[in-house]
Write an enzyme that holds these catalytic residues in place. Structure first.
Site, PDB file in Angstrom:
ATOM      1  N   SER B  94     -31.114   9.804   1.577  1.00  0.00           N
ATOM      2  CA  SER B  94     -30.502   9.236   2.638  1.00  0.00           C
ATOM      3  C   SER B  94     -31.495   7.860   2.982  1.00  0.00           C
ATOM      4  O   SER B  94     -32.720   7.979   3.421  1.00  0.00           O
ATOM      5  CB  SER B  94     -30.534   9.947   3.966  1.00  0.00           C
ATOM      6  OG  SER B  94     -29.619  10.805   3.891  1.00  0.00           O
ATOM      7  N   LYS B 169     -23.751   7.210   6.123  1.00  0.00           N
ATOM      8  CA  LYS B 169     -24.747   8.116   6.444  1.00  0.00           C
ATOM      9  C   LYS B 169     -25.596   7.620   7.653  1.00  0.00           C
ATOM     10  O   LYS B 169     -25.703   8.305   8.761  1.00  0.00           O
ATOM     11  CB  LYS B 169     -25.749   8.413   5.243  1.00  0.00           C
ATOM     12  CG  LYS B 169     -26.791   9.455   5.783  1.00  0.00           C
ATOM     13  CD  LYS B 169     -26.502  10.719   5.960  1.00  0.00           C
ATOM     14  CE  LYS B 169     -27.365  11.589   6.623  1.00  0.00           C
ATOM     15  NZ  LYS B 169     -28.364  11.965   5.580  1.00  0.00           N
ATOM     16  N   LYS B 237     -36.504   8.674  11.307  1.00  0.00           N
ATOM     17  CA  LYS B 237     -36.447   7.889  10.275  1.00  0.00           C
ATOM     18  C   LYS B 237     -34.987   7.273   9.967  1.00  0.00           C
ATOM     19  O   LYS B 237     -34.893   6.243   9.795  1.00  0.00           O
ATOM     20  CB  LYS B 237     -36.851   8.850   9.035  1.00  0.00           C
ATOM     21  CG  LYS B 237     -36.813   7.777   7.731  1.00  0.00           C
ATOM     22  CD  LYS B 237     -36.371   8.816   6.627  1.00  0.00           C
ATOM     23  CE  LYS B 237     -35.161   8.831   5.954  1.00  0.00           C
ATOM     24  NZ  LYS B 237     -34.686   9.360   4.949  1.00  0.00           N
TER      25      LYS B 237
END
Lengths: 290, 290
Positions: B94, B169, B237
């Protein structure tokens, strides 16, 4: 049973209709042209909230906001002035939890029972007798109210003492409003970053991002189908109850405050009568000026 | 098929294990003691990313962040230095959508195919080969990748061109993060206003406030069961990728920015390794100082 019903708006009309259709004697106040069919169906129109209370073992309220409930209960010729001994008041309006606790105290001091029973499910839920109902009150009061609520709703939960039904409803509106903003920010970013938001929504269905809002309101955002549904202006009223409660409790609800503000901007821009899925337009307007 | 797999962390280990169990020849890099069982099962450990690329028709990456992917692809002895003609690179990490589009351009310029295929579903999804996978790349590249992805995941959606998998995502992580905050603010308000949040959560299930987050993370909040799950530090993140994308696109994501900040405060307080449902603790700490 003799039941009073006060508040014959978009929600109240079909709800009172279900009570009449079930065979109760239903006493109505403020019957306008649009609710004449309730009288045709057997409802009995009376001249004041006091007259409804005098005639009824149970009085149901379905009113727009806190001041309306206060006026109908405690104003001139109000419900409290003619409440029967041992009556039951069920307030199905969505209003302030803090004010509700005070209203409940005043009503129960007269020897009556109190249940606050706000609903979710909107006009469709009211028409189909499929409302979700969140109730506050004593066990005994809830037990009395339950068979009446079951005529109008499907999922009925006794949350706790008086006012707790309104707390649950405010909580519902916080979660719904902030989840709409969540889906709006996600799908808006997807579109601006060059991905097809419809494909993104499809990919996310079934995972942790999945919600009733992603399914229903996410589709409305993608289709730009903003006919209500539930209006931004009404949702801001409900988030205002959350903001008021947070202030009274001295706690912070950062994203609730943000969405409350963004709803205000949408209303100022003329979007108040659009469905709350139109919150995505704030992001578009901010980024593009239109 | 000869498949390289680089990135043998909590997610990568079981994913590589499924590929080995399916009978592929799997070449591994950076095999540590904790991943020795992959070698026992038939995986072949090699000394560099370049050696893995030289041995493999397909190279799969499952790495922590954008700089890790850049280093493994384009660093010394990286994948790009020894990529087979017509190879396929599948990046399941990701990472940044913007960087991904650049990596894809460099890889396809070498005559290889590219698919970005980030996942959701966490460690349990990886272990049970039940990951949700969001893919970006050409139709032809996706068609090549699909049988390999099907060994590791269940719900596999081709979103669009290279980078669009990462966009989906990031969008997923925005919606999940903001829905957690929505549920946290709702249940926190319920508790502070004196209602039982477990009863409120129960009442709201099935209505418009319903979501996977209300069910799973709502219960964790009520039980104060904050063992991860998905850590706040990792989620920050991912929201950082959304904030970076919003900056690059010059758009505003107000609640994403707020949750990103609140996650930072939680990490500063020492809550970064708790499950992201522990975001509710921000509200408690703000209101009570503990």
């Amino acid at each position: 049973m003799k039941i009073g019903f006060i508040g014959l708006g978009v929600m109240g009309r079909p709800m009172a209709g279900h009570l009449i259709a079930t065979g109760h004697n239903v006493f109505l106040h403020r019957v306008k042209e649009v609710s004449q069919d309730l009288v045709t169906a057997g409802g009995i129109a009376l001249d004041s909230a006091a007259a409804v209370a005098a005639a009824s073992e149970v009085v149901v309220l379905m009113l727009p906001d806190t001041p309306d409930v206060e006026e109908v209960l405690f104003g001139d010729h109000g419900v409290a002035s003619c409440l029967q001994d041992g009556a039951l008041v069920i307030d199905m309006s969505s209003i302030s939890p803090v004010a509700t606790r005070e209203f409940a105290a005043r009503i129960t001091a007269q020897g009556a029972d109190w249940v606050d029973a706000p609903v979710s499910g909107g006009e469709a839920g009211a028409k189909n007798a499929a409302l979700t109902i969140m109730a506050g009150g004593t066990e005994a009061a809830f037990a009395r109210a339950k068979p009446i609520l079951e005529v109008m709703g499907k999922r009925i939960t006794h949350i706790g003492s008086a006012g707790d039904g309104q707390v649950a409803k405010v909580c519902n509106q916080v979660i719904v409003g902030l989840t709409i903003e969540a889906v709006a920010e996600g799908l808006f970013l997807a579109a601006r970053a060059g991905a097809d938001p419809a494909r993104v929504r499809e990919a996310l269905t079934g995972g942790f991002a999945d919600s009733a809002i992603l399914k229903v309101h996410g589709e409305r955002m993608i289709d730009e189908a903003f006919a209500p549904g539930f209006r931004i202006a009404l949702h801001r009223k409900d988030l205002g109850l959350a903001i008021d409660a947070a202030r009274a409790l001295d706690v912070a609800l950062p994203n609730t405050a943000m969405v409350h503000q963004l709803m205000g901007a949408a209303i100022g821009r003329g979007d108040g009568d659009l469905d709350h899925s139109a919150l995505i337009r704030n992001l578009q307007v901010l980024a593009s000026g239109e």
